[in-house]
Design an enzyme around this catalytic site. Structure first.
Site, PDB file in Angstrom:
ATOM      1  N   HIS A 134       0.838  -1.201   0.000  1.00 60.41           N
ATOM      2  CA  HIS A 134       0.000   0.000   0.000  1.00 60.41           C
ATOM      3  C   HIS A 134       0.871   1.248   0.000  1.00 60.41           C
ATOM      4  CE1 HIS A 134      -3.765  -2.133   0.581  1.00 60.41           C
ATOM      5  NE2 HIS A 134      -3.198  -2.847   1.549  1.00 60.41           N
ATOM      6  N   ARG A 201      18.023  -8.616   8.855  1.00 64.79           N
ATOM      7  CA  ARG A 201      19.440  -8.296   8.647  1.00 64.79           C
ATOM      8  C   ARG A 201      20.240  -9.584   8.607  1.00 64.79           C
ATOM      9  NH1 ARG A 201      17.451  -4.086  11.743  1.00 64.79           N
ATOM     10  NH2 ARG A 201      18.039  -1.986  11.036  1.00 64.79           N
TER      11      ARG A 201
END
Length: 254
Positions: A134, A201
């Site tokens: 979105h 990460r």
């Protein structure tokens, strides 16, 4: 005084239970989708040995979905190409799934623009992959009514995607990558890496010069030797600790 057990009622309950289980197993077999028995689904390509378990999730845009050989698509897996059903998406496939891919129960792969999943990728349950997100540029318009942003997604071969992971638009995941459970992945992930967290990460990586860094904490599993039969494995599983110790002593003897 204790009540006498109703043997007939108990037996009838067991018979009903067995009948229900047998009936449900028949429904699952019959409702599964394969290349030979596609039902209402007409994929652009569906390889040999590929199977969509019953019950299927939401599936649309099938002509632009290509599934490789020997894939296992779990129950309630959503596979979509395009923003909505009955769109003409052009000549090329939108969602490509390689050979030997496993998509765990309840996973979603939403391909409003191209999504590619390489061969031999394994997804845990409830993984969410999307090429659309979105937008919220205009603060005066409800977010759900603003035109979404779309970016291609690519997942390299040999990856393991943990339970509940989210792969966001624009993600490019390399070869043989581990995505930890619950990780939220965006951007580029190098080959032979382990990623975790939200946003994800790199927490461990393998290179030819340094191996795994940080080093692995446990030794690699010992593979089953070539030529071992299922019957031999069954016999080994039935040995007790004393028998195993005796075999090791015999091996160590001169």
């Amino acid at each position: 005084m204790p009540k006498s057990k109703n043997t007939f009622s108990s037996r009838r309950s067991r018979l009903v239970q067995r009948a229900v289980h047998a009936g449900w197993a028949w429904v699952q077999r019959t409702g599964a989708v394969t290349a030979e028995r596609p039902g209402r689904l007409r994929f652009g390509a569906m390889g040999t040995g590929t199977r969509l378990a019953f019950r299927q999730g939401t599936v649309f845009g099938e002509p632009w979905i290509h599934l490789g050989d020997h894939c296992i698509i779990g129950e309630q897996v959503t596979l979509t190409a395009g923003l909505m059903p009955d769109l003409d998406l052009g000549a090329e496939p939108i969602l490509r799934v390689g050979n030997g891919v496993v998509l765990g129960r309840g996973s979603h792969v939403i391909a409003d623009t191209t999504v590619t999943i390489g061969s031999d990728c394994y997804f845990g349950p409830y993984v969410y992959v999307t090429s659309t997100n979105h937008s919220y540029d205009d603060p005066q318009v409800p977010i759900g009514k603003q035109w979404p942003r779309m970016e291609p997604v690519e997942i390299g071969p040999g990856c393991w995607i943990g339970t509940g992971a989210v792969i966001l638009p624009g993600a490019r995941i390399g070869r043989n990558v581990v995505v930890a459970a619950g990780a939220v992945v965006r951007g580029v992930v190098p080959d032979h890496a382990v990623v975790a967290g939200a946003p994800a990460r790199v927490v461990r990586r393998w290179t030819p010069t340094e191996g795994w860094q940080p080093p692995l904490r446990t030794p690699a599993p010992t593979p089953i030797p070539a030529g071992i039969t299922p019957e031999q494995l069954q016999a080994l599983s039935e040995l007790d600790a004393e028998s195993i110790a005796a075999l090791r002593t015999a091996e160590d003897a001169p």
